[in-house]
Enzyme design. Structure first.
Site, PDB file in Angstrom:
ATOM      1  N   SER A 115       0.722  -1.162  -0.124  1.00  0.00           N
ATOM      2  CA  SER A 115       0.066   0.109   0.088  1.00  0.00           C
ATOM      3  C   SER A 115       0.871   1.176   0.020  1.00  0.00           C
ATOM      4  O   SER A 115       1.503   1.369  -0.885  1.00  0.00           O
ATOM      5  CB  SER A 115      -0.928   0.018   1.282  1.00  0.00           C
ATOM      6  OG  SER A 115      -1.953   0.762   1.151  1.00  0.00           O
ATOM      7  N   ASP A 174      -9.911  -5.582  -3.850  1.00  0.00           N
ATOM      8  CA  ASP A 174      -9.261  -4.433  -2.973  1.00  0.00           C
ATOM      9  C   ASP A 174     -10.301  -3.187  -2.894  1.00  0.00           C
ATOM     10  O   ASP A 174     -10.679  -2.819  -4.224  1.00  0.00           O
ATOM     11  CB  ASP A 174      -8.113  -4.203  -3.388  1.00  0.00           C
ATOM     12  CG  ASP A 174      -7.303  -3.085  -2.500  1.00  0.00           C
ATOM     13  OD1 ASP A 174      -7.572  -2.665  -1.812  1.00  0.00           O
ATOM     14  OD2 ASP A 174      -5.969  -3.242  -2.525  1.00  0.00           O
ATOM     15  N   HIS A 191      -7.432  -5.966   0.391  1.00  0.00           N
ATOM     16  CA  HIS A 191      -5.988  -5.350   0.703  1.00  0.00           C
ATOM     17  C   HIS A 191      -5.294  -5.825   1.913  1.00  0.00           C
ATOM     18  O   HIS A 191      -4.410  -5.136   2.330  1.00  0.00           O
ATOM     19  CB  HIS A 191      -6.589  -3.671   0.848  1.00  0.00           C
ATOM     20  CG  HIS A 191      -5.443  -2.802   0.762  1.00  0.00           C
ATOM     21  ND1 HIS A 191      -4.943  -2.322  -0.426  1.00  0.00           N
ATOM     22  CD2 HIS A 191      -4.994  -1.977   1.921  1.00  0.00           C
ATOM     23  CE1 HIS A 191      -4.019  -1.389  -0.196  1.00  0.00           C
ATOM     24  NE2 HIS A 191      -3.986  -1.121   1.080  1.00  0.00           N
TER      25      HIS A 191
END
Length: 282
Positions: A150, A226, A259
């Protein structure tokens, strides 16, 4: 340079250890974690994978949740995980205590604006100060790879692209690929770097690919379930820039994955093997 062992635990015949030290770059006390595989010794120093975590994380998230130690022990790779921002009472935070800016959200850049620039120099910390500290105190070589998730995926991509002499491979899970055009990046960059958006491009992987000759192999995994995919991550922009500029990027869209660290656990062994191919290249 002071280095205090905070904790340690044996795992897969290697060691996971946490250390605290005073950072002259960040002007505060910092903590990082290191995994040393069983093969690491003064007579046999091992290469290092630097892992950069995402928003709200510390040095602990990857080490505790990614299930990376068995494969790293087998391959003979050390893993170093820094914190995601400077810390301490003197370090400024977002006035609203939001998760996407300030503490836990250093974005792996060097801030140029007040009051952030005194402490928020995470780019220099990751690229210069931390590796020097690690290489001076542990049985590791100067052979490095870099990876992240991320916000940390953004960090890994930008740092790896800008420092081809320091990292032999780059990988990322769910990276913020094009931060100059997404809410997370726009908020952070405006505060840390100011209103001149030309300065933002120095920390945007898509923009860096356009101005740097990138030959370092890159692996990116992105889950198609995600929740941040469309608004914040923009992997299609990274893939387009890579194709246009002949960058050795493999982008894998993984069906049904989100995620989370469950996603990372699933594919971390493949990322470690990817890095090993470069770290142990003759």
């Amino acid at each position: 340079m002071d280095l205090t062992n905070v904790s340690q635990a044996k795992v897969y015949d290697g060691w996971h250890k946490q250390y605290q030290h005073t950072s002259s770059v960040l002007n505060c006390e910092m903590r990082f974690a290191i995994f040393l595989p069983p093969s690491a010794s003064a007579a046999n120093p091992v290469p290092v994978l630097y892992w950069l975590s995402g928003l709200t994380c510390t040095d602990e998230n990857f080490m505790q949740k990614a299930a990376a130690f068995e494969k790293a022990a087998e391959l003979g790779i050390a893993i170093v995980a820094p914190d995601t921002s400077p810390r301490g009472e003197s370090v400024p935070d977002d006035a609203e205590k939001s998760y996407d800016f300030g503490l836990g959200a250093g974005f792996y850049l060097n801030a140029t604006q007040e009051p952030w620039k005194t402490h928020y120099q995470m780019y220099s910390y990751v690229v210069e100060e931390l590796p020097q500290l690690v290489e001076a105190n542990f049985p590791v070589t100067s052979q490095r790879s870099i990876a992240g998730h991320s916000m940390g995926g953004h960090g890994a991509l930008t740092i790896g692209i800008k420092n081809p002499d320091k990292y032999v491979s780059i990988s990322a899970f769910s990276p913020i690929c094009h931060p100059t055009v997404v809410p997370w990046g726009e908020k952070a960059f405006r505060h840390y770097l100011g209103e001149d958006k030309t300065t933002w491009q120095e920390y945007d992987a898509v923009e860096l690919i356009k101005t740097h000759q990138v030959t370092t192999p890159i692996l990116v995994d992105q889950g198609d379930a995600d929740g941040f995919l469309e608004e914040q991550l923009k992997p299609e922009a990274l893939q387009h820039a890579a194709r246009e500029h002949h960058v050795p990027l493999e982008l894998r869209m993984q069906s049904g994955y989100d995620h989370s660290y469950f996603f990372i656990q699933t594919f971390i062994n493949e990322h470690l093997a990817f890095h090993a191919c470069q770290l142990f290249k003759d």
